[in-house]
Design an enzyme around this catalytic site. Structure first.
Site, PDB file in Angstrom:
ATOM      1  N   GLN A  22      -4.787  -1.369   9.467  1.00 55.56           N
ATOM      2  CA  GLN A  22      -4.725  -2.709   8.878  1.00 55.56           C
ATOM      3  C   GLN A  22      -5.346  -3.742   9.820  1.00 55.56           C
ATOM      4  OE1 GLN A  22      -3.751  -3.336   5.756  1.00 55.56           O
ATOM      5  NE2 GLN A  22      -4.003  -5.550   5.921  1.00 55.56           N
ATOM      6  N   LYS A  66       0.849  -1.205   0.000  1.00 57.51           N
ATOM      7  CA  LYS A  66       0.000   0.000   0.000  1.00 57.51           C
ATOM      8  C   LYS A  66       0.879   1.248   0.000  1.00 57.51           C
ATOM      9  CE  LYS A  66      -3.863  -2.397   2.134  1.00 57.51           C
ATOM     10  NZ  LYS A  66      -4.672  -2.777   3.285  1.00 57.51           N
ATOM     11  N   ASP A  89     -11.289   3.107   4.056  1.00 60.60           N
ATOM     12  CA  ASP A  89     -11.625   1.681   4.049  1.00 60.60           C
ATOM     13  C   ASP A  89     -13.136   1.470   3.984  1.00 60.60           C
ATOM     14  OD1 ASP A  89      -9.797  -0.427   4.042  1.00 60.60           O
ATOM     15  OD2 ASP A  89      -9.149  -0.022   6.101  1.00 60.60           O
TER      16      ASP A  89
HETATM   17  N1  GUN Z   1      -7.163  -6.696   6.043  1.00 60.22           N
HETATM   18  C1  GUN Z   1      -7.525  -7.409   4.961  1.00 60.22           C
HETATM   19  N2  GUN Z   1      -8.145  -6.637   4.051  1.00 60.22           N
HETATM   20  C2  GUN Z   1      -8.156  -5.384   4.559  1.00 60.22           C
HETATM   21  C3  GUN Z   1      -8.654  -4.139   4.078  1.00 60.22           C
HETATM   22  O1  GUN Z   1      -9.231  -4.028   2.981  1.00 60.22           O
HETATM   23  N3  GUN Z   1      -8.472  -3.075   4.911  1.00 60.22           N
HETATM   24  C4  GUN Z   1      -7.866  -3.183   6.128  1.00 60.22           C
HETATM   25  N4  GUN Z   1      -7.762  -2.087   6.859  1.00 60.22           N
HETATM   26  N5  GUN Z   1      -7.407  -4.330   6.594  1.00 60.22           N
HETATM   27  C5  GUN Z   1      -7.551  -5.423   5.819  1.00 60.22           C
END
Ligand code: GUN
Length: 283
Positions: A98, A54, A121
């Protein structure tokens, strides 16, 4: 039938190039640099890999990027304090924590502490509620990417039977809502569903998001179905999806590979959401 591949890497590249051009324009004409803060708690290896992907993606399109790596002993209170700071930080337009978080930290509490306008998100209750009501909101990145891939088939989704396997707040539930909005008839299957095979066999669109390697076999796929695989599990060092790809490719009209299907789209949609956050916050 031999399925066409929905190439998430190629589609992502196109979208990311467009985002990069828009970022140049925003910087040159308005002095705006979209900023994303990613917070990771603990030492889950896979999560650290995702976070660094990311971060790199942000840098590549010209975003301002900050990553906060916190130890697994971090308390809920400390995390809430950091989110408060980021909520007030003018350089930061989007905040992502995350998941999963270590045991003892309430994910919903943390996500709902992020300002809804910075919740790239789409996990805040306000954004989740707006999605359900059909109002403008931040849409969670993986289901948003899934819909983008399905739309690339240029099939009319009206009246199509979509079967989503998995009912997580991150993927399954919002994917179901998005498909409903496209006028598909949606069935959501989960671990307690009786006779999963019967449901999948009726699907014009299959969205698998459970993380059970090759749960969906080729003989469960209806001829001509669109098959989207959001599953990722490491098996003997290799990334494996929820769908038995080779078998399913013989039945489907379109299919996503793992890796290189949904995965890259998730990060691309995060970039889209962050760009949207930056633009709305500067209006
Ligand atoms: N863990 C797995 N997929 C995601 C996501 O799309 N966002 C976040 N914040 N954590 C994740």
């Amino acid at each position: 039938m031999c399925a066409k591949i929905l190439d998430g890497r190629k589609i992502s590249k196109e979208i990311r190039n467009a985002i990069m051009n828009e970022v140049h324009h925003l910087k040159d004409h308005y002095g705006i640099t979209p900023g994303l803060a990613v917070v990771i708690v603990g030492d889950d290896d896979a999560s650290h890999v995702y976070v660094s992907m990311k971060e790199k993606a942000c840098q590549k399109v010209g975003f301002h990027s900050e990553v906060y790596k916190l130890p697994k002993e971090t308390t809920e209170k400390e995390l809430l304090t950091l989110i408060d700071e980021l909520n007030h930080n003018e350089k930061i337009n989007g905040i992502l924590v995350q998941l999963p978080l270590p045991k003892g930290i309430d994910e919903n509490l943390i996500n709902s502490h992020i300002l809804p306008m910075k919740d790239v998100d789409g996990f805040h209750a306000v954004n989740a509620g707006k999605l359900l009501l059909g109002e403008e909101s931040f849409v969670p990145c993986t289901p948003k990417g899934i819909l983008e891939l399905i739309k690339r088939t240029e099939e009319d989704l009206t009246g199509k039977h979509a079967v989503v396997i998995g009912r997580s707040n991150i993927v399954g539930k919002p994917a179901g809502v998005l498909l409903l909005k496209e006028n598909a008839t949606v069935t959501i299957c989960h671990s307690k569903t009786k006779n999963l095979e019967k449901h999948v066999k009726m699907a014009d669109i299959v969205v698998a998001a459970v993380g059970v390697p090759e749960l969906i076999k080729g003989d469960m796929i209806k001829d001509g179905a669109i098959v989207i695989d959001a599953g990722t599990r490491k098996v003997n060092g290799k990334l494996v999806g929820d769908v038995a790809f080779e078998e399913a490719s013989k039945k489907a009209s379109w299919i996503t590979p793992v890796p290189g299907g949904v995965g890259p789209m998730t990060i691309t949609m995060l970039l889209e959401n962050t760009l949207k956050a930056a633009k709305t916050q500067c209006e």
